[in-house]
Write a protein that holds these residues in place. Structure first.
Motif, PDB file in Angstrom:
ATOM      1  N   LEU A  98      -6.055   5.614   0.370  1.00 18.00           N
ATOM      2  CA  LEU A  98      -6.032   4.556  -0.642  1.00 18.00           C
ATOM      3  C   LEU A  98      -6.732   3.305  -0.131  1.00 18.00           C
ATOM      4  O   LEU A  98      -7.490   2.662  -0.868  1.00 18.00           O
ATOM      5  N   ILE A  99      -6.493   2.958   1.131  1.00 23.07           N
ATOM      6  CA  ILE A  99      -7.138   1.776   1.706  1.00 23.07           C
ATOM      7  C   ILE A  99      -8.656   1.927   1.661  1.00 23.07           C
ATOM      8  O   ILE A  99      -9.382   0.999   1.275  1.00 23.07           O
ATOM      9  N   ILE A 146       0.838  -1.198   0.000  1.00 19.63           N
ATOM     10  CA  ILE A 146       0.000   0.000   0.000  1.00 19.63           C
ATOM     11  C   ILE A 146       0.874   1.249   0.000  1.00 19.63           C
ATOM     12  O   ILE A 146       0.610   2.220  -0.723  1.00 19.63           O
ATOM     13  N   LEU A 147       1.942   1.231   0.784  1.00 18.64           N
ATOM     14  CA  LEU A 147       2.848   2.384   0.869  1.00 18.64           C
ATOM     15  C   LEU A 147       3.531   2.655  -0.472  1.00 18.64           C
ATOM     16  O   LEU A 147       3.880   3.801  -0.778  1.00 18.64           O
ATOM     17  N   LYS A 148       3.714   1.610  -1.278  1.00 18.09           N
ATOM     18  CA  LYS A 148       4.295   1.808  -2.600  1.00 18.09           C
ATOM     19  C   LYS A 148       3.225   2.302  -3.590  1.00 18.09           C
ATOM     20  O   LYS A 148       3.459   3.215  -4.380  1.00 18.09           O
ATOM     21  N   CYS A 171     -14.384  -2.163  -3.976  1.00 19.48           N
ATOM     22  CA  CYS A 171     -14.474  -3.633  -3.885  1.00 19.48           C
ATOM     23  C   CYS A 171     -13.180  -4.326  -4.270  1.00 19.48           C
ATOM     24  O   CYS A 171     -13.191  -5.489  -4.725  1.00 19.48           O
ATOM     25  N   VAL A 172     -12.056  -3.618  -4.133  1.00 20.26           N
ATOM     26  CA  VAL A 172     -10.752  -4.235  -4.383  1.00 20.26           C
ATOM     27  C   VAL A 172     -10.317  -5.038  -3.162  1.00 20.26           C
ATOM     28  O   VAL A 172      -9.685  -6.086  -3.279  1.00 20.26           O
ATOM     29  N   LEU A 173     -10.686  -4.543  -1.991  1.00 26.10           N
ATOM     30  CA  LEU A 173     -10.342  -5.217  -0.736  1.00 26.10           C
ATOM     31  C   LEU A 173     -11.571  -5.901  -0.151  1.00 26.10           C
ATOM     32  O   LEU A 173     -12.677  -5.342  -0.191  1.00 26.10           O
ATOM     33  N   SER A 186      -7.706  -5.635   8.335  1.00 29.36           N
ATOM     34  CA  SER A 186      -6.319  -5.986   8.632  1.00 29.36           C
ATOM     35  C   SER A 186      -5.375  -4.832   8.290  1.00 29.36           C
ATOM     36  O   SER A 186      -4.484  -4.481   9.077  1.00 29.36           O
ATOM     37  N   LEU A 187      -5.592  -4.219   7.128  1.00 26.82           N
ATOM     38  CA  LEU A 187      -4.730  -3.105   6.716  1.00 26.82           C
ATOM     39  C   LEU A 187      -4.953  -1.875   7.592  1.00 26.82           C
ATOM     40  O   LEU A 187      -3.993  -1.156   7.919  1.00 26.82           O
ATOM     41  N   VAL A 188      -6.186  -1.636   7.999  1.00 30.30           N
ATOM     42  CA  VAL A 188      -6.473  -0.499   8.886  1.00 30.30           C
ATOM     43  C   VAL A 188      -5.770  -0.684  10.217  1.00 30.30           C
ATOM     44  O   VAL A 188      -5.183   0.269  10.761  1.00 30.30           O
ATOM     45  N   ILE A 189      -5.804  -1.887  10.753  1.00 29.08           N
ATOM     46  CA  ILE A 189      -5.134  -2.162  12.036  1.00 29.08           C
ATOM     47  C   ILE A 189      -3.628  -1.939  11.910  1.00 29.08           C
ATOM     48  O   ILE A 189      -3.003  -1.283  12.747  1.00 29.08           O
ATOM     49  N   GLN A 190      -3.034  -2.461  10.843  1.00 26.56           N
ATOM     50  CA  GLN A 190      -1.588  -2.292  10.636  1.00 26.56           C
ATOM     51  C   GLN A 190      -1.217  -0.822  10.448  1.00 26.56           C
ATOM     52  O   GLN A 190      -0.251  -0.327  11.028  1.00 26.56           O
TER      53      GLN A 190
END
Length: 378
Positions: free
Chosen positions: A275-276, A261-263, A283-285, A292-296
Motif C-alpha cells: 500500500l505504501i 496505513i495498517l488500518k 502521488c498520494v505520498l 518515513s513510512l518505509v523506515i517505520q
C-alpha cells in the motif's frame, strides 16, 4: 495439444518411462550422484536410464530401488504416458539469480505434476474454460484497468484473488516448497494458464503473488516472462489491479502514520508495504512521507510479516472437486494412487484439502455418464 511420448523401453509385461524417473528425481532435488548412491549404481547409469532413447531398461529390482529411494510408486515409473515438457523459458520465475538449479528443476517438476493432475480433472469434470486476455505490449497499469473492465470488476476491492483466477479458467495450484526462492510462478500450456502459489507466504503476499502472476499471463504470453523489466511490469499490473489508483488517490493530502496505513490496508487486503508503494506511485505520498513510512515499517519487521494479517486464500475449485469425489467415496490418498503419484505430491498441490475414502473404479467420463460441471462465483 498433442503429446510427445517418450520411446519407452520394454520390461517383462511392462514399460519403463525415462521421463518419469527424471521428474521423480528432480522433484526430490537429487543429483545423479545422490540417487546413484541410494540405489547402488553409478551416476552415469542413472543418467542413461533417464535418456529418452535408453538402450536398455533397468532390471525390476533397480526400478523398485528407484521407487524406494524417491518415494514414488513403481507404477509411476512404469506408466506409459510421457510427462509433459515445460520449457524453462516459459515459466515466470521471479528470483532466478538466487534460485538454485535444484530448486528451479523441482519447481518445474511441480508444474509438470500440476499439468498431469489437470489432465485428469479435464477428463473427469467440465472445467471452466480460460478467458484470460492477451494484453502484450500494453502499459501494465492500462492493462490492469482493461482487465477490470473486461471482467466487470469496477473499482471494488477484489474479494478473493484465487477465486477470481479460477472463475476465468486459470488452473491454480499450491506449492509447499520450503524456500522463499520459489514463491510463485505461472505459465501457459497450450490455451490453459497455470498459477502456482507458495503456501508459506502471508495471506496478503499470496494475494499479491496471484495478481503478479496474472500480470505475467496477460502481459507476457508467448514471450519469456523473466528478467527485471518483466518483474517490474507484473508488479505494476498487480498493484493497479488490487489497489486501483482511482481508489487510492482520494487519500491525497491526508496525514499518514504507520498505524493509519495498517488500518487502511484492509480496504484492499494487501500488505502495508504494498500500500505504501502504491500510494507513492499514485502521488498520494510525498517523498518525505514515503521514506518515513518505509523506515517505520522496516523497523516493525513489515517487510517479512504482517500485523493483523488476513487469512490465506485457497482454491474453491479444488475444494469442490475433492468434495465431489468424497461424496462418491474418494480420498486424497486413493486419488494419488489412481494418478500413480505419491500422496505428498498431490496434497501439496491441491491446497492440502482432506477428503475421506475413495473408489475411482468407474470412469467419470464413461459413455452415457455426464461429467460434473464446476462453477465458481466471485
Amino acid at each position: 495439444m498433442s503429446r510427445k511420448r517418450s520411446k519407452n523401453v520394454k520390461m517383462p509385461g511392462k514399460r519403463f518411462n525415462p521421463s518419469r524417473l527424471k521428474l521423480a528425481r528432480t522433484r526430490r532435488q537429487l543429483t545423479y550422484k545422490a540417487l546413484a548412491e541410494k540405489v547402488g549404481l553409478t551416476s552415469r547409469m542413472v543418467s542413461e536410464y533417464e535418456k529418452e532413447y535408453c538402450s536398455s531398461a533397468p532390471p525390476e529390482e533397480t526400478v523398485k530401488a528407484f521407487s524406494r529411494a524417491l518415494n514414488y510408486p513403481v507404477n509411476f515409473l512404469l506408466e506409459e504416458e510421457a510427462i509433459e515438457v515445460i520449457e524453462k523459458d516459459t515459466v515466470s520465475f521471479r528470483s532466478l539469480k538466487s534460485m538454485k538449479a535444484a530448486q528451479e528443476h523441482a519447481a518445474i517438476g511441480a508444474g509438470q505434476i500440476g499439468v498431469l493432475i489437470n489432465d485428469f480433472l479435464e477428463n473427469t469434470f467440465q472445467m471452466i474454460p480460460s478467458d484470460v486476455p492477451d494484453y502484450g505490449g500494453y502499459d501494465p497499469k492500462i492493462a490492469a484497468q482493461m482487465l477490470r473492465t473486461e471482467w466487470d470488476l469496477g473499482n471494488a476491492s477484489i474479494g478473493n484473488m484465487i477465486h477470481l483466477l479460477e472463475k476465468h479458467g486459470v488452473r491454480v495450484f499450491s506449492l509447499a516448497e520450503d524456500t522463499q526462492s520459489v514463491d510463485a510462478f505461472s505459465f501457459w500450456k497450450g490455451a490453459t494458464p497455470y498459477v502456482f502459489l507458495n503456501t508459506k507466504k502471508s495471506g496478503e503476499r499470496s494475494r499479491f503473488d496471484a495478481a503478479h502472476e496474472l500480470g505475467h499471463l496477460v502481459l507476457h504470453k508467448g514471450g519469456i516472462p523473466q528478467g527485471r523489466d518483466m518483474e517490474v511490469e507484473a508488479d505494476r499490473f498487480a498493484a493497479e489491479l488490487l489497489m486501483p489508483e482511482v481508489t487510492v488517490s482520494p487519500y491525497k493530502g491526508s496525514t499518514f502514520t504507520i498505524e493509519s496505513i495498517l488500518k487502511l490496508k484492509h480496504n484492499w487486503k494487501v500488505s502495508a508495504f504494498a500500500l505504501i508503494v502504491q500510494m507513492k506511485r499514485s502521488c498520494v505520498l510525498s517523498e518525505w512521507q514515503y521514506k518515513s513510512l518505509v523506515i517505520q515499517a522496516s523497523k516493525m519487521g513489515l517487510r517479512t510479516r504482517e500485523i493483523d494479517g488476513i487469512e490465506r486464500e485457497s482454491s474453491l475449485v479444488m475444494r469442490k472437486i475433492l468434495d465431489t469425489l468424497s461424496r462418491e467415496g474418494c480420498s486424497i490418498s486413493d486419488l494419488a494412487k489412481h494418478l500413480k503419484l505419491p500422496v505428498d505430491e498431490v496434497s501439496s498441490l491441491v491446497f492440502k484439502h482432506s477428503v475421506v475414502n475413495i473408489n475411482l473404479g468407474r470412469s467419470s467420463n464413461s459413455a452415457g455418464q455426464k461429467r460434473p460441471h464446476l462453477t465458481v462465483v466471485k
